[in-house]
Design a protein around this motif. Sequence first.
Motif, PDB file in Angstrom:
ATOM      1  N   CYS A  47       3.110   4.408 -10.033  1.00 29.63           N
ATOM      2  CA  CYS A  47       3.778   5.691  -9.788  1.00 29.63           C
ATOM      3  C   CYS A  47       4.422   5.749  -8.411  1.00 29.63           C
ATOM      4  N   TYR A  48       3.941   4.921  -7.469  1.00 37.86           N
ATOM      5  CA  TYR A  48       4.636   4.849  -6.175  1.00 37.86           C
ATOM      6  C   TYR A  48       5.291   3.490  -5.939  1.00 37.86           C
ATOM      7  N   GLN A  49       4.795   2.425  -6.607  1.00 36.60           N
ATOM      8  CA  GLN A  49       5.396   1.109  -6.382  1.00 36.60           C
ATOM      9  C   GLN A  49       6.805   1.014  -6.966  1.00 36.60           C
ATOM     10  N   ILE A  50       7.004   1.555  -8.167  1.00 33.64           N
ATOM     11  CA  ILE A  50       8.349   1.538  -8.765  1.00 33.64           C
ATOM     12  C   ILE A  50       9.323   2.377  -7.935  1.00 33.64           C
ATOM     13  N   PRO A  51       8.987   3.644  -7.549  1.00 36.15           N
ATOM     14  CA  PRO A  51       9.899   4.392  -6.672  1.00 36.15           C
ATOM     15  C   PRO A  51      10.163   3.682  -5.348  1.00 36.15           C
ATOM     16  N   ALA A  52       9.136   3.000  -4.800  1.00 38.78           N
ATOM     17  CA  ALA A  52       9.335   2.268  -3.544  1.00 38.78           C
ATOM     18  C   ALA A  52      10.410   1.201  -3.725  1.00 38.78           C
ATOM     19  N   LEU A  53      10.332   0.460  -4.825  1.00 38.07           N
ATOM     20  CA  LEU A  53      11.323  -0.585  -5.097  1.00 38.07           C
ATOM     21  C   LEU A  53      12.704   0.014  -5.343  1.00 38.07           C
ATOM     22  N   ALA A  54      12.734   1.101  -6.114  1.00 42.01           N
ATOM     23  CA  ALA A  54      14.023   1.714  -6.457  1.00 42.01           C
ATOM     24  C   ALA A  54      14.694   2.322  -5.222  1.00 42.01           C
ATOM     25  N   ARG A  55      13.917   2.990  -4.393  1.00 39.12           N
ATOM     26  CA  ARG A  55      14.492   3.641  -3.219  1.00 39.12           C
ATOM     27  C   ARG A  55      14.910   2.611  -2.163  1.00 39.12           C
ATOM     28  N   GLN A  56      14.173   1.495  -2.065  1.00 45.09           N
ATOM     29  CA  GLN A  56      14.616   0.453  -1.146  1.00 45.09           C
ATOM     30  C   GLN A  56      15.902  -0.200  -1.654  1.00 45.09           C
ATOM     31  N   LYS A  57      15.966  -0.392  -2.966  1.00 49.55           N
ATOM     32  CA  LYS A  57      17.171  -0.969  -3.579  1.00 49.55           C
ATOM     33  C   LYS A  57      18.392  -0.093  -3.286  1.00 49.55           C
ATOM     34  N   ALA A  58      18.135   1.215  -3.163  1.00 45.27           N
ATOM     35  CA  ALA A  58      19.224   2.156  -2.870  1.00 45.27           C
ATOM     36  C   ALA A  58      19.467   2.291  -1.366  1.00 45.27           C
ATOM     37  N   GLY A  59      18.816   1.442  -0.575  1.00 46.75           N
ATOM     38  CA  GLY A  59      19.043   1.429   0.866  1.00 46.75           C
ATOM     39  C   GLY A  59      18.260   2.456   1.647  1.00 46.75           C
ATOM     40  N   GLN A  60      17.155   2.966   1.068  1.00 45.07           N
ATOM     41  CA  GLN A  60      16.418   4.051   1.725  1.00 45.07           C
ATOM     42  C   GLN A  60      15.187   3.579   2.498  1.00 45.07           C
ATOM     43  N   GLY A  61      14.974   2.269   2.571  1.00 48.26           N
ATOM     44  CA  GLY A  61      13.969   1.758   3.487  1.00 48.26           C
ATOM     45  C   GLY A  61      12.592   1.515   2.910  1.00 48.26           C
ATOM     46  N   VAL A  62      11.575   1.637   3.790  1.00 54.11           N
ATOM     47  CA  VAL A  62      10.209   1.221   3.490  1.00 54.11           C
ATOM     48  C   VAL A  62       9.366   2.382   2.957  1.00 54.11           C
ATOM     49  N   THR A  63       8.361   2.031   2.165  1.00 53.81           N
ATOM     50  CA  THR A  63       7.346   2.993   1.711  1.00 53.81           C
ATOM     51  C   THR A  63       6.049   2.698   2.443  1.00 53.81           C
ATOM     52  N   VAL A  64       5.455   3.733   3.033  1.00 53.97           N
ATOM     53  CA  VAL A  64       4.157   3.597   3.697  1.00 53.97           C
ATOM     54  C   VAL A  64       3.075   4.104   2.751  1.00 53.97           C
ATOM     55  N   VAL A  65       2.089   3.259   2.481  1.00 55.11           N
ATOM     56  CA  VAL A  65       0.984   3.613   1.581  1.00 55.11           C
ATOM     57  C   VAL A  65      -0.296   3.765   2.411  1.00 55.11           C
ATOM     58  N   VAL A  66      -0.876   4.949   2.379  1.00 51.58           N
ATOM     59  CA  VAL A  66      -2.144   5.178   3.075  1.00 51.58           C
ATOM     60  C   VAL A  66      -3.276   4.866   2.112  1.00 51.58           C
ATOM     61  N   SER A  67      -4.111   3.907   2.499  1.00 49.15           N
ATOM     62  CA  SER A  67      -5.217   3.464   1.648  1.00 49.15           C
ATOM     63  C   SER A  67      -6.486   3.426   2.486  1.00 49.15           C
ATOM     64  N   PRO A  68      -7.617   3.911   1.966  1.00 47.19           N
ATOM     65  CA  PRO A  68      -8.817   4.030   2.799  1.00 47.19           C
ATOM     66  C   PRO A  68      -9.635   2.758   2.936  1.00 47.19           C
ATOM     67  N   LEU A  69      -9.298   1.706   2.195  1.00 47.67           N
ATOM     68  CA  LEU A  69     -10.151   0.522   2.186  1.00 47.67           C
ATOM     69  C   LEU A  69      -9.382  -0.756   2.497  1.00 47.67           C
ATOM     70  N   ILE A  70      -9.922  -1.524   3.427  1.00 48.46           N
ATOM     71  CA  ILE A  70      -9.282  -2.783   3.815  1.00 48.46           C
ATOM     72  C   ILE A  70      -9.228  -3.762   2.652  1.00 48.46           C
ATOM     73  N   ALA A  71     -10.349  -3.895   1.922  1.00 48.67           N
ATOM     74  CA  ALA A  71     -10.388  -4.853   0.803  1.00 48.67           C
ATOM     75  C   ALA A  71      -9.338  -4.508  -0.248  1.00 48.67           C
ATOM     76  N   LEU A  72      -9.170  -3.212  -0.500  1.00 47.70           N
ATOM     77  CA  LEU A  72      -8.182  -2.780  -1.491  1.00 47.70           C
ATOM     78  C   LEU A  72      -6.773  -3.116  -1.023  1.00 47.70           C
ATOM     79  N   MET A  73      -6.486  -2.906   0.256  1.00 49.49           N
ATOM     80  CA  MET A  73      -5.166  -3.257   0.794  1.00 49.49           C
ATOM     81  C   MET A  73      -4.875  -4.737   0.588  1.00 49.49           C
ATOM     82  N   HIS A  74      -5.842  -5.576   0.904  1.00 46.47           N
ATOM     83  CA  HIS A  74      -5.650  -7.022   0.784  1.00 46.47           C
ATOM     84  C   HIS A  74      -5.283  -7.397  -0.648  1.00 46.47           C
ATOM     85  N   ASP A  75      -6.032  -6.865  -1.604  1.00 51.20           N
ATOM     86  CA  ASP A  75      -5.788  -7.228  -3.001  1.00 51.20           C
ATOM     87  C   ASP A  75      -4.460  -6.668  -3.507  1.00 51.20           C
ATOM     88  N   GLN A  76      -4.129  -5.433  -3.102  1.00 48.37           N
ATOM     89  CA  GLN A  76      -2.869  -4.853  -3.576  1.00 48.37           C
ATOM     90  C   GLN A  76      -1.672  -5.578  -2.992  1.00 48.37           C
TER      91      GLN A  76
END
Length: 617
Positions: A47-76
């Motif tokens: 729900c946020y990864q597809i919009p992130a790709l689409a909006r970057q493709k349209a020249g709108q830059g980076v998506t910042v994802v706030v995640s509470p767990l280091i292990a989860l960030m690594h795997d994602q």
Amino acid sequence: MSTALSLLKDVFGYTAFRGAQAEIVDHVIAGGDALVLMPTGGGKSLCYQIPALARQKAGQGVTVVVSPLIALMHDQVGALHEVGVGAAFLNSTLSLEEANAVEKRLLRGEITLLYAAPERVATPRFLSLLDGLYQKRQMALFAIDEAHCVSQWGHDFRPEYRALAVFHERYPGVPRIALTATADDTTRADIVQHLQLQEARQFVSSFDRPNIRYTIAEKKDPTLQLLRFIEREHAGESGIVYCQSRKRVEEIAEVLCKEGLDALPYHAGLDAAVRQRHQDRFLRDDGVVMTATIAFGMGIDKPDVRFVAHLDLPKNIEGYYQETGRAGRDGLPSDAWMAYGLQDVVNQRRMIDESPAAEEFKQVLRGKLDALLALAEATDCRRVRLLAYFGEQAQPCGNCDNCLNPPAVWDGTEAARMLLSTIYRVQQANGLHFGAGHIMDILRGKDTEKVRQFGHQKLSTYGIGAQYSEQQLRGVLRQLIATGALEVDAAAFNTLHLTESSRGVLKGEQKVLLRESVSQPAGRARRERGGTKATPAVAATLDGQGQQRFAALKAWRAEVAKAHNLPAYIIFHDATLAAIAALDPRSLQDLENVSGIGARKLETYGPGVLDVLHALD
């Protein structure tokens, strides 16, 4: 939407969105704010990864994802790399040099999704980075995962989440999407208020997880009950066992290991390196059982967790739902099993009463605990009760313990009156209060030293409840405490005290109906579900040659995952391997339409998959 569907197929290898995903993606791509409530395994990340790709493709830059767990960030981030997406994280595991390298890549526009912990987001250095990107109009989206952490009424409050309102205040015009799998109305309102999402569109998916079977058993010998449950229904499969204390976690892990299970402990008291090693093994290996406190689990993406067991009662339904939701993320049959007893009620009540929190807050906690206790004591469909808590109506599911084995119900009103009357008479006779064991001894007419010491054999209620077993009376006491007709004073050796609500029961104005214990037939679930550690249920329908192909593909996947230092499911899910085994493709073109194989994975792994299959010819 054509762009979104194209990205879904080309990048992630799926041909269609599920449920509300398409509507959410469309809304966020267009620049709208959103609050998304979607059950674990429902596909929140897309729900946020597809919009992130689409909006970057349209020249709108980076998506910042706030995640509470280091292990989860690594795997994602690892999973995104596997599908060819530029992703990175900034957290405490990086050296200064590595963090600087990520920041330089960010400023060069090489990163589509940047993951960061809420603590880092609030730092001046990170905000300065975002300021620069915002001024260049290179901020595409803010995604706030596990958004329930912002609420003090939720089950996992993280104060640092409150600072995330800075996104709205400092970067107007940049869309925000907050996501969670668990939030009742109170928690939802808190998320909206503290993240300033008053104008956001709310998307609330069904909370139902129909593949999960809910079972709540009365505690007798909980360790033995757990062992029987695992042996009969989930031998050789991955699972999580939750315990309240660190000591209990280690004891259960030791018992499971002695019984031949591959079990590991996890709690905050273990060294960080040990915790990480155990979590990595759980994510990467098949058939590992993690025994843990609630310190373990948030964001665990392992799809083939076949069961979640609770040996102690959680604090509320949100916690229970979040924890049980870690089972069956792949949509295959899974179990949520819990053992529940009188001491659980006493412990949870005591923790609330002894909390330094304000009385208003304690009242909310008591209300949430009451809802969980009602679920545990229920004689009707568990799923109907669970969904009703989240404001969702449902029909009996046919897939919980009460639906599958409707419990016999007995009227415990008279026993309840006897117990309350005994407590009253003991207090009148001696001016003292006593615990549950002694009160039951009096009522059942037991000749103990303590009964004789206080002369309680002379009470009018002595022996009048001899027809009730201790188990029955414990059930009555459990419900009286659960409904507030009795209080337990933890500071005075768990002694029992009457309350204002006791009056209605004593006068016979309030009925006490209880469930009788029901034994579950041994081995029922295993026969219905099929599958073993070597051959999961998703591949159980394959013929002999298909099973051989699946086993070979699984062995190949394990080698690749080890080489990439990633969990195997990030390479390919079991469902994808089963689809390949069933298809027996001969060319890369044949592999193109297998669900879960996008363009990057086809290019990276397609030849290896074909080599494995050709070697079996």
